[in-house]
Design a protein around this motif. Structure first.
Motif, short mmCIF file in Angstrom:
data_model
loop_
_atom_site.label_atom_id
_atom_site.label_comp_id
_atom_site.label_asym_id
_atom_site.label_seq_id
_atom_site.Cartn_x
_atom_site.Cartn_y
_atom_site.Cartn_z
N ARG A 199 0.87 -1.16 0.00
CA ARG A 199 0.00 0.00 0.00
C ARG A 199 0.91 1.22 0.00
O ARG A 199 1.79 1.34 0.86
CB ARG A 199 -0.88 0.00 1.24
N LEU A 200 0.69 2.12 -0.95
CA LEU A 200 1.57 3.27 -1.08
C LEU A 200 0.80 4.56 -0.89
O LEU A 200 -0.36 4.67 -1.31
CB LEU A 200 2.20 3.31 -2.47
N ARG A 201 1.46 5.52 -0.29
CA ARG A 201 0.88 6.84 -0.14
C ARG A 201 1.83 7.84 -0.76
O ARG A 201 2.97 7.99 -0.33
CB ARG A 201 0.69 7.14 1.34
N ALA A 202 1.36 8.48 -1.81
CA ALA A 202 2.20 9.46 -2.50
C ALA A 202 1.76 10.86 -2.09
O ALA A 202 0.58 11.19 -2.16
CB ALA A 202 2.06 9.28 -4.01
N LEU A 261 -0.13 -1.85 -5.04
CA LEU A 261 0.66 -2.47 -6.10
C LEU A 261 1.07 -3.89 -5.74
O LEU A 261 1.37 -4.21 -4.59
CB LEU A 261 1.91 -1.64 -6.39
N CYS A 262 1.12 -4.72 -6.77
CA CYS A 262 1.65 -6.06 -6.60
C CYS A 262 3.18 -5.97 -6.65
O CYS A 262 3.72 -4.92 -6.99
CB CYS A 262 1.12 -6.98 -7.70
N SER A 263 3.84 -7.06 -6.34
CA SER A 263 5.30 -6.99 -6.24
C SER A 263 5.96 -6.69 -7.58
O SER A 263 7.01 -6.05 -7.64
CB SER A 263 5.85 -8.28 -5.65
N HIS A 317 3.88 0.50 2.82
CA HIS A 317 4.10 -0.63 3.70
C HIS A 317 3.58 -1.90 3.05
O HIS A 317 2.69 -1.87 2.21
CB HIS A 317 3.51 -0.42 5.10
N GLN A 318 4.17 -3.00 3.45
CA GLN A 318 3.79 -4.27 2.87
C GLN A 318 2.51 -4.75 3.55
O GLN A 318 2.38 -4.68 4.77
CB GLN A 318 4.90 -5.29 3.08
N LEU A 319 1.56 -5.17 2.75
CA LEU A 319 0.33 -5.71 3.31
C LEU A 319 0.60 -7.09 3.86
O LEU A 319 1.50 -7.78 3.41
CB LEU A 319 -0.74 -5.77 2.22
#
Ligand code: ZN
Length: 104
Positions: free
Chosen positions: A35-38, A50-52, A87-89
């Motif tokens: 999960r990303l926060r821009a 995003l997936c890996s 962070h990684q889910l």
């Protein structure tokens, strides 16, 4: 069939590329791992999942989303991405597909 209730209730996030179309990228239906926060220079934030395999393209994808989100904004030419945090889910064992229903 008790096990089903637990399996169905969990909401799995899918890679952002499943909903948004990006030039140079084909749609992706993978489960999101990050999960990303821009943060944009105007103080607003964008959230991506995003997936890996798409994680290495996070910056570019966030940039595209930002351009789209603020396409009508007068200040769009001054906007830039300030940072991306992620962070990684949690890995989800429920992702395993249980084929409980079979055509007899
Ligand atoms: Zn993906």
């Amino acid at each position: 069939m008790q096990a089903w209730a637990g399996l169905m209730s969990r909401k799995q996030k899918i890679c952002t590329l499943s909903q948004a179309k990006f030039r140079n990228y084909s749609p992706c239906e993978e489960a999101a791992e990050y999960r990303l926060r821009a943060t944009v220079s105007n103080g607003q934030e964008l959230v991506l999942y995003l997936c890996s395999s798409h994680m290495p393209h996070a910056w570019e994808l966030a940039q595209v989303l930002m351009d789209r989100r603020f396409a009508d904004s007068e200040a769009k030419h001054d906007l830039r991405l300030e940072c991306i945090s992620f962070h990684q889910l949690k890995p989800s064992p429920q992702l395993i597909h249980h084929k409980s229903l079979r055509a007899a």
